[in-house]
Design a protein around this motif. Structure first.
Motif, PDB file in Angstrom:
ATOM      1  N   GLY A 189       0.804  -1.209   0.000  1.00 35.62           N
ATOM      2  CA  GLY A 189       0.000   0.000   0.000  1.00 35.62           C
ATOM      3  C   GLY A 189       0.841   1.263   0.000  1.00 35.62           C
ATOM      4  O   GLY A 189       0.354   2.332  -0.334  1.00 35.62           O
ATOM      5  N   LEU A 190       2.125   1.146   0.366  1.00 36.52           N
ATOM      6  CA  LEU A 190       3.012   2.307   0.374  1.00 36.52           C
ATOM      7  C   LEU A 190       3.361   2.700  -1.058  1.00 36.52           C
ATOM      8  O   LEU A 190       3.679   1.856  -1.889  1.00 36.52           O
ATOM      9  CB  LEU A 190       4.291   1.999   1.152  1.00 36.52           C
ATOM     10  N   GLN A 191       3.266   4.002  -1.334  1.00 33.77           N
ATOM     11  CA  GLN A 191       3.659   4.539  -2.642  1.00 33.77           C
ATOM     12  C   GLN A 191       4.535   5.761  -2.429  1.00 33.77           C
ATOM     13  O   GLN A 191       4.399   6.482  -1.439  1.00 33.77           O
ATOM     14  CB  GLN A 191       2.440   4.955  -3.457  1.00 33.77           C
ATOM     15  N   ILE A 192       5.459   5.978  -3.371  1.00 40.67           N
ATOM     16  CA  ILE A 192       6.282   7.190  -3.365  1.00 40.67           C
ATOM     17  C   ILE A 192       6.059   7.925  -4.688  1.00 40.67           C
ATOM     18  O   ILE A 192       5.688   7.321  -5.691  1.00 40.67           O
ATOM     19  CB  ILE A 192       7.781   6.896  -3.166  1.00 40.67           C
ATOM     20  N   ILE A 229      10.846   8.544   8.949  1.00 41.41           N
ATOM     21  CA  ILE A 229      11.341   9.576   9.861  1.00 41.41           C
ATOM     22  C   ILE A 229      11.027  10.975   9.353  1.00 41.41           C
ATOM     23  O   ILE A 229      11.494  11.965   9.888  1.00 41.41           O
ATOM     24  CB  ILE A 229      12.847   9.426  10.127  1.00 41.41           C
ATOM     25  N   ALA A 230      10.204  11.047   8.323  1.00 39.54           N
ATOM     26  CA  ALA A 230       9.688  12.314   7.791  1.00 39.54           C
ATOM     27  C   ALA A 230      10.816  13.267   7.439  1.00 39.54           C
ATOM     28  O   ALA A 230      11.774  12.875   6.788  1.00 39.54           O
ATOM     29  CB  ALA A 230       8.691  12.919   8.760  1.00 39.54           C
ATOM     30  N   SER A 284      20.553  16.735   7.986  1.00 40.43           N
ATOM     31  CA  SER A 284      21.580  16.616   6.949  1.00 40.43           C
ATOM     32  C   SER A 284      21.757  17.897   6.139  1.00 40.43           C
ATOM     33  O   SER A 284      22.555  17.932   5.205  1.00 40.43           O
ATOM     34  CB  SER A 284      21.269  15.456   6.009  1.00 40.43           C
ATOM     35  N   ASN A 285      21.013  18.956   6.501  1.00 41.59           N
ATOM     36  CA  ASN A 285      21.101  20.233   5.774  1.00 41.59           C
ATOM     37  C   ASN A 285      20.822  20.031   4.279  1.00 41.59           C
ATOM     38  O   ASN A 285      21.514  20.547   3.417  1.00 41.59           O
ATOM     39  CB  ASN A 285      22.456  20.905   5.999  1.00 41.59           C
ATOM     40  N   SER A 313      13.538  14.546   1.806  1.00 41.70           N
ATOM     41  CA  SER A 313      12.360  13.737   2.100  1.00 41.70           C
ATOM     42  C   SER A 313      11.655  13.341   0.811  1.00 41.70           C
ATOM     43  O   SER A 313      11.620  14.106  -0.147  1.00 41.70           O
ATOM     44  CB  SER A 313      11.386  14.527   2.969  1.00 41.70           C
ATOM     45  N   VAL A 314      11.080  12.162   0.812  1.00 35.52           N
ATOM     46  CA  VAL A 314      10.352  11.652  -0.339  1.00 35.52           C
ATOM     47  C   VAL A 314       8.864  11.799  -0.065  1.00 35.52           C
ATOM     48  O   VAL A 314       8.373  11.413   0.996  1.00 35.52           O
ATOM     49  CB  VAL A 314      10.695  10.168  -0.586  1.00 35.52           C
ATOM     50  N   GLU A 315       8.141  12.386  -1.035  1.00 33.86           N
ATOM     51  CA  GLU A 315       6.698  12.472  -0.883  1.00 33.86           C
ATOM     52  C   GLU A 315       6.125  11.060  -0.979  1.00 33.86           C
ATOM     53  O   GLU A 315       6.491  10.287  -1.877  1.00 33.86           O
ATOM     54  CB  GLU A 315       6.105  13.361  -1.976  1.00 33.86           C
ATOM     55  N   HIS A 316       5.262  10.721  -0.042  1.00 30.69           N
ATOM     56  CA  HIS A 316       4.731   9.368  -0.012  1.00 30.69           C
ATOM     57  C   HIS A 316       3.274   9.381   0.435  1.00 30.69           C
ATOM     58  O   HIS A 316       2.774  10.376   0.942  1.00 30.69           O
ATOM     59  CB  HIS A 316       5.555   8.487   0.938  1.00 30.69           C
ATOM     60  N   ARG A 317       2.631   8.263   0.248  1.00 35.87           N
ATOM     61  CA  ARG A 317       1.267   8.061   0.714  1.00 35.87           C
ATOM     62  C   ARG A 317       1.063   6.566   0.915  1.00 35.87           C
ATOM     63  O   ARG A 317       1.863   5.744   0.462  1.00 35.87           O
ATOM     64  CB  ARG A 317       0.246   8.617  -0.270  1.00 35.87           C
TER      65      ARG A 317
END
Length: 103
Positions: free
Chosen positions: A20-23, A43-44, A51-52, A57-61
């Protein structure tokens, strides 16, 4: 961390076959194939801040019902109070040429 009501034993919540996880990749939503026995931890934006912007972050749903079987997700949030929210980029990852992007 604040947990409600209690956190189950981690060995009892491994990744299953339901998925069900998608990126978002190049504008399209892409399924992330489940890895049997894996524990997925999101970890959002914390790693991006620390890490500056070296790690973005990867957009996910997550699709709520990709199958007829029940899906279990456990959300645990780290909510520092205003006086405790003293984190930002690691000093080793900042310089005059690459100043901190976050306070």
């Amino acid at each position: 961390m604040k947990l409600a009501p209690t956190l189950p034993e981690l060995e009892n919540i491994p990744e299953d076959h339901i998925g069900g996880l998608q990126i978002k990749h190049e504008g399209d939503w892409v399924d992330v194939e489940p890895v049997h026995g894996a524990l997925v931890i999101n970890i959002a934006d914390v790693l991006q801040i620390l890490s500056n912007d070296e790690y973005i972050s990867v957009e996910h749903r997550v699709l709520a019902n990709p199958s007829d079987e029940p899906r279990v997700s456990i959300a645990v949030f780290y909510n520092p109070s205003a006086k405790d929210a003293l984190y930002g980029p690691f000093s080793e990852l900042t310089s005059p040429e690459k100043p901190p992007r976050y306070r």
